[in-house]
Design an enzyme around this catalytic site. Sequence first.
Site, PDB file in Angstrom:
ATOM      1  N   ASP A  46      12.595  -7.500   5.490  1.00 25.84           N
ATOM      2  CA  ASP A  46      13.216  -8.631   6.274  1.00 25.84           C
ATOM      3  C   ASP A  46      11.818  -9.358   6.569  1.00 25.84           C
ATOM      4  O   ASP A  46      10.866  -9.045   7.184  1.00 25.84           O
ATOM      5  CB  ASP A  46      13.493  -8.121   7.656  1.00 25.84           C
ATOM      6  CG  ASP A  46      14.352  -8.832   8.579  1.00 25.84           C
ATOM      7  OD1 ASP A  46      13.746 -10.103   8.661  1.00 25.84           O
ATOM      8  OD2 ASP A  46      15.495  -8.738   9.033  1.00 25.84           O
ATOM      9  N   HIS A  55      -0.341  -9.379  -5.846  1.00 26.40           N
ATOM     10  CA  HIS A  55       0.322 -10.134  -4.954  1.00 26.40           C
ATOM     11  C   HIS A  55       0.617 -11.397  -5.705  1.00 26.40           C
ATOM     12  O   HIS A  55       1.126 -12.347  -5.050  1.00 26.40           O
ATOM     13  CB  HIS A  55      -0.603 -10.536  -3.573  1.00 26.40           C
ATOM     14  CG  HIS A  55      -0.560  -9.517  -2.604  1.00 26.40           C
ATOM     15  ND1 HIS A  55       0.418  -8.730  -2.422  1.00 26.40           N
ATOM     16  CD2 HIS A  55      -1.402  -9.179  -1.910  1.00 26.40           C
ATOM     17  CE1 HIS A  55      -0.052  -7.713  -1.344  1.00 26.40           C
ATOM     18  NE2 HIS A  55      -1.203  -8.106  -1.170  1.00 26.40           N
ATOM     19  N   THR A  63       0.942  -1.254  -0.066  1.00 28.18           N
ATOM     20  CA  THR A  63      -0.115   0.021  -0.073  1.00 28.18           C
ATOM     21  C   THR A  63       0.924   1.323   0.144  1.00 28.18           C
ATOM     22  O   THR A  63       0.558   2.247  -0.758  1.00 28.18           O
ATOM     23  CB  THR A  63      -0.974  -0.060   1.205  1.00 28.18           C
ATOM     24  OG1 THR A  63      -1.609  -1.257   1.350  1.00 28.18           O
ATOM     25  CG2 THR A  63      -1.845   1.257   1.250  1.00 28.18           C
TER      26      THR A  63
END
Length: 300
Positions: free
Chosen positions: A112, A92, A39
């Site tokens: 990460d 996605h 986003t």
Amino acid sequence: MGTTPVRYQTLLMDSARWDSINLREGDIIVSTPAKCGTTWTQIICGLLVFGRPELPAPLDDLSLWVDAFFRTEADTAAHLAAQGHRRFMKSHTPLDGLPFDERVTYICVGRDPRDAGVSMDHHLANMDMEKVMALRADTLGPEGADMTDAMPPPAPTAKERFWNWAENDDPVLGMAGMFRHIEGFWARRDDPNIVLLHYADLKADLEGQMRLLAGSLGIAVPEEVWPELVRAATFDQVKSRAETLAPERSMWHDKAEFFHKGANGQWREFFDESDLDRYRERVASLANPEINEWLHQGPV
């Protein structure tokens, strides 16, 4: 790419929905693993495309999640076909599941994985699954029957929930899916229409990363406008406008909480040495050392 795209499906999305989209010169596809700044990157693209600190409409109306079941496939295609501005779309789906077009810029963001896993935990806790299932059913009809009962209840502790995510081998969901997604972009990171960013770099040097992205997109921003655009992209400013910037706005218990903290390192609250050993073994099985070092911004 010269090959048929891989089809990726989850409870909320189906990459085959891209078959309905006619891509255009200059289109932007923000394709990231979940909880890696999707986003935020969409917002930054919107700020660059429109060149002003206030977007002209809610983010959901400007930047559609093409894969998702929150609109019908026909409505998604029609909405995008009607857009006159430079389009920036959300996905996605990994790169090998997307239609590849040299006229399109594909943007991916890495993070990460430990931070992505913790962020996913907050994300799921804030998701109103009754509303999610209702949206799915409205879009899919009888085949979109409520599947809430098929979902296992969350584990009782943050540590257990993290490991359920980290040891999930699904090709989209969980940490294996995240690595698969990053690996596809990593392999093509030198292509002229591929942009691979890192969440930590956006946090550390937002203006610098926005300028780099503008250059990759061929967008010229007047120098006097930059301070306003960068300020509008900061976490505090984004969270303050959650009413119009939170994606899929009807499916959250708290729209502002969608932008939870935007912080890194929360995993340290429950990781001990045995967890680190277990984690190192897991990530070593998922990616080569070069990708691992990049994702973790140093040795794991």
